[in-house]
Structure formats: structure tokens, C-alpha cells
Design a protein around this motif. Structure first.
Motif, mmCIF file in Angstrom:
data_model
loop_
_atom_site.group_PDB
_atom_site.id
_atom_site.type_symbol
_atom_site.label_atom_id
_atom_site.label_comp_id
_atom_site.label_asym_id
_atom_site.label_seq_id
_atom_site.Cartn_x
_atom_site.Cartn_y
_atom_site.Cartn_z
ATOM 1 N N LYS A 1 0.830 -1.207 0.000
ATOM 2 C CA LYS A 1 0.000 0.000 0.000
ATOM 3 C C LYS A 1 0.868 1.263 0.000
ATOM 4 N N ARG B 1 0.316 3.990 1.409
ATOM 5 C CA ARG B 1 0.413 4.593 2.745
ATOM 6 C C ARG B 1 1.691 4.158 3.449
ATOM 7 N N ARG C 1 -4.870 6.852 5.505
ATOM 8 C CA ARG C 1 -5.734 5.886 6.168
ATOM 9 C C ARG C 1 -7.183 6.348 6.151
ATOM 10 N N ASN C 2 -7.391 7.653 6.341
ATOM 11 C CA ASN C 2 -8.741 8.201 6.290
ATOM 12 C C ASN C 2 -9.348 8.045 4.903
ATOM 13 N N GLU D 1 -8.539 5.836 2.625
ATOM 14 C CA GLU D 1 -8.803 4.415 2.387
ATOM 15 C C GLU D 1 -10.114 3.990 3.048
ATOM 16 N N THR D 2 -10.335 4.450 4.269
ATOM 17 C CA THR D 2 -11.563 4.109 4.995
ATOM 18 C C THR D 2 -12.801 4.634 4.273
ATOM 19 N N ARG D 3 -12.695 5.827 3.698
ATOM 20 C CA ARG D 3 -13.821 6.443 3.009
ATOM 21 C C ARG D 3 -13.977 5.945 1.570
ATOM 22 N N GLY D 4 -13.071 5.096 1.111
ATOM 23 C CA GLY D 4 -13.164 4.557 -0.238
ATOM 24 C C GLY D 4 -12.648 5.475 -1.321
ATOM 25 N N LYS E 1 -8.361 3.278 -3.383
ATOM 26 C CA LYS E 1 -8.436 1.820 -3.465
ATOM 27 C C LYS E 1 -7.203 1.326 -4.205
#
Length: 405
Positions: free
Chosen positions: A79, A81, A190-191, A193-196, A199
Motif C-alpha cells: 500500500k 500509505r 488511512r482516512n 482508504e476508509t472512506r473509499g 483503493k
């Protein structure tokens, strides 16, 4: 219609978020990597030799080049990140090690500077992959334009710092910037990725018929590898030695040279925007013609630089020559690399191109250090003209000529 408009607006906002984060992170990278070039006149004044600084920069470029090749491939699987944040943090650590060991253990300091180059190479390939896979092609170009601008703007930032601080102070400020961006990128990625918004692995290698490598060959990877090597010499090595050129060849004091370097690189930072305007508005999206014209003008300005010794005109020609060569580089990294997303090899291909670019820069940095004393700046500038002439030959549309025949 309203739903389509909302989806379009959402894509634009997401692209702005991704592009802004990548641009600021890349600004930290280029601020850190331009520090040594900006403080070279100070270090020479403090007793360090051009050869020592040249060896440090050469090892940096080698480590960065090899790192691009390795980390570009790793970035296809890990990733962004983790890759980007680890690279920023560890680069900051080794930049500090260089600063505080250069007097006590000079050879270890050179090694530390090389390691900084390796860790900085963890950023660009994964970053380009994230942009290419999570934004539409037109927005991908805009995003990559943003961090291409950041790469140019890092030089005047380093110049301002060099004019205001001691060379040790500039090194420390670069490490602090890298550390702050490492932490910021980790949490923001990370934020997203969490919210889509972000990807991974949406395009699989080998989707095109014949596999990924053959797809790259059809996309002209060999031609663009040669372009990467030529532009890498200018955007990396020539800009690195610019403060020394201003000080030694044009005869300005070290502090004045730092200010002139700052002003020059500030102007150069507009290269990406000017190039994209020419590419889209004047040349109607013709990438090959844009690259050809950029190399042609770069060669012309370097030639004028060689024959004109008046300081203001000389610096004007140098800046325009670097900008023109940078225009070809902008096409490579802002248009060509993001356009490879269907091959599933954006990170690997970008890493490979950067590898060849910085390998050429590494060799040229050492050669330039010797050439300054052996053949002088005037003949060295003519070598730059020759490189641009080679760029013109490589950029000629041979396929079109064959088709006409």
C-alpha cells in the motif's frame, strides 16, 4: 443528470484531495533533496571540496536510481500509505545522520546521504500508481502536474533556506519537514482508504493482450527511457550545480549565488504549468510534438548561454534552457506515466524510468565535478547542447515518416 453531475463533482473533489496530499509530500521530498546543491557554496567556503560533495551527490543518485527500480516493483504490492510514510520518515533520519557525521566520519556521512536517496525513492512510484488508479485520466494529469510543480518548487525553497540559515540549519529543517509529512500522510491516507477514496490494485498487470512488458513496449517505453535519461541530467545534475556555476563562473559571492539560485528555481517551478498549457491549448494534445519542441528550445537556449557571458542574459538563457528541458520531463511524468494504468504496471514503469533518469544523473554528477576543473564551464555547457540535440533526434516522429513513405 443531477446524479451524473454529483458523481462528477465527487470525482473532482477526490482527485483534489489525492493530488494535494501527494503534491505536499513530494514538495518535502524535493526540498530535502535540493538542500545539498543549495548549500554547496557554503560548504565549499567552509573547506569541503567539490569532489567530496560530488561523491555524496553521486552516491545519492545511484541509491535513488536503484531504489526506484526496487521500490517501483514493491509499490505494485504494498500500500502507498506504508511505502510513502516509511520513505519520508527514514529519509529524514538519514539526512540528520549526514549532517551530524560529515565532520567526524566523512565516509559514513556520504553513505548516510546515499541511504537518504534510497528511502526517498519509495515515494514517487507508489504515488503515481495511487493517482492513476483512483482518478480519471484528465484528473490524473492534473494531479501529477501538481506534484511535478512541487518538485520544481522544492529548489527555491531550499535556496531561501540556504540564504537564511547555516547549511546545518537547512539540513535539520529538511528532516523536520520530512518527519511532519510522514505522520500527516499516514493518517490522511488511512482516512481516504476508509472512506473509499483510495483503493488499490484496480488494474491487473497483463490485462492488455501480450502481457504487461509487451504492453509497455507498445507504449514506447524504450523511447521514453532515453528521454528520461537526458532530462534527468538537466533537471537533477545541472540544477544541482547551478549555485556553484553562479558563484564560480559568473563571479557572485556565495550568499548572493544562493539568492539568485532561489529566484531562478522559483521561475523554473512554473515549468509544469506552462508545458501543460502549451500541450493542451497550443499543440492540441500532441505529446510527441511537445517533447520535440521542448528539446529544440532547450538546445537553443544552452547554446546562447555558452556564447553570452553577460551575467543577466547568461542566467536568463540558463533558466529558459532548464525550463525547456523540464517541459519534456513534464510530458514524461505528467502525461506518459499516468497513461500506463491499463498495463497494471504504473508503479513499476515509473520506478524504472526514474531509475534510468537518476542513473544518468549519478554518472553525470561525477563527470561534471571533474569537467568543471578539467575543461571549464564553457565547454561543459556545449555538452549540454549536445544532450539536447540527442533529445531532438530521439523525439522525431519516425513512425509518421515511415507511414508517409
Amino acid at each position: 443528470m443531477r446524479d451524473i453531475s454529483l458523481r462528477k463533482d465527487e470525482k473532482v473533489i477526490n482527485a483534489v484531495c489525492i493530488g494535494s496530499l501527494c503534491s505536499v509530500a513530494y514538495l518535502a521530498v524535493y526540498f530535502a533533496r535540493n538542500i545539498l546543491g543549495a548549500v554547496t557554496p557554503q560548504m565549499i567556503g567552509a573547506g569541503y571540496s567539490e569532489e567530496y560533495i560530488g561523491r555524496a551527490s553521486s552516491l545519492y543518485f545511484i541509491a535513488y536510481a536503484v531504489g526506484q527500480l526496487i521500490n517501483g516493483a514493491v509499490g505494485e504490492r504494498v500500500k502507498a500509505r506504508y511505502m510513502i510514510c516509511a520513505g519520508l520518515l527514514l529519509a529524514g533520519v538519514f539526512n540528520l545522520l549526514f549532517c551530524f557525521s560529515v565532520n567526524a566520519v566523512p565516509s559514513a556521512a556520504i553513505l548516510a546521504y546515499g541511504m537518504m536517496g534510497f528511502f526517498l525513492s519509495m515515494i514517487y512510484g507508489p504515488m503515481t500508481k495511487v493517482v492513476a488508479e483512483n482518478t480519471e485520466p484528465v484528473y490524473a494529469t492534473r494531479c501529477s502536474l501538481g506534484y511535478t510543480f512541487a518538485s520544481f518548487f522544492g529548489s527555491p525553497m531550499a535556496g531561501v533556506a540556504a540564504a537564511a540559515l547555516t547549511w546545518q540549519g537547512v539540513m535539520v529543517s529538511g528532516s523536520v519537514f520530512l518527519g511532519i509529512m510522514a505522520a500527516g500522510c499516514f493518517f490522511i491516507f488511512r482516512n481516504m482508504e476508509t472512506r473509499g477514496i483510495v483503493k488499490y490494485n484496480q488494474y491487473i498487470r497483463g490485462r492488455e493482450q501480450g502481457g504487461g512488458v509487451r504492453a509497455l513496449l507498445r507504449h514506447g517505453i524504450i523511447k521514453f527511457t532515453l528521454i528520461a535519461m537526458i532530462t534527468g541530467v538537466v533537471r537533477t545534475t545541472v540544477v544541482f550545480w547551478m549555485p556553484t556555476y553562479i558563484s564560480q563562473y559568473l563571479g557572485f559571492p556565495a550568499d548572493t549565488a544562493a539568492l539568485i539560485f532561489t529566484a531562478a528555481t522559483f521561475v523554473i517551478s512554473a515549468t509544469a504549468f506552462i508545458t501543460i498549457f502549451i500541450y493542451e491549448k497550443l499543440l492540441k494534445g500532441n505529446m510527441d510534438l511537445t517533447i520535440l519542441l521542448m528539446f529544440t528550445f532547450a538546445g537553443l537556449f544552452f547554446f546562447l548561454m555558452a556564447v553570452c557571458r553577460q551575467p543577466v542574459l547568461n542566467m536568463t538563457c540558463m533558466v529558459l534552457g532548464v525550463m525547456a528541458s523540464g517541459g519534456a520531463s513534464t510530458m514524461l511524468y505528467s502525461r506518459y506515466c499516468p497513461g500506463l494504468r491499463d498495463t497494471g504496471m504504473v508503479s513499476a514503469a515509473t520506478g524504472f524510468l526514474d531509475f534510468t533518469s537518476y542513473l544518468a544523473a549519478s554518472v553525470s554528477s561525477t563527470l561534471f565535478a571533474h569537467a568543471i576543473t578539467q575543461i571549464g564551464w564553457g565547454r561543459l555547457i556545449m555538452v549540454w547542447c549536445g544532450l539536447m540535440a540527442a533529445g531532438v533526434l530521439i523525439s522525431l516522429p519516425y513512425k509518421e515518416f515511415r507511414n508517409r513513405e
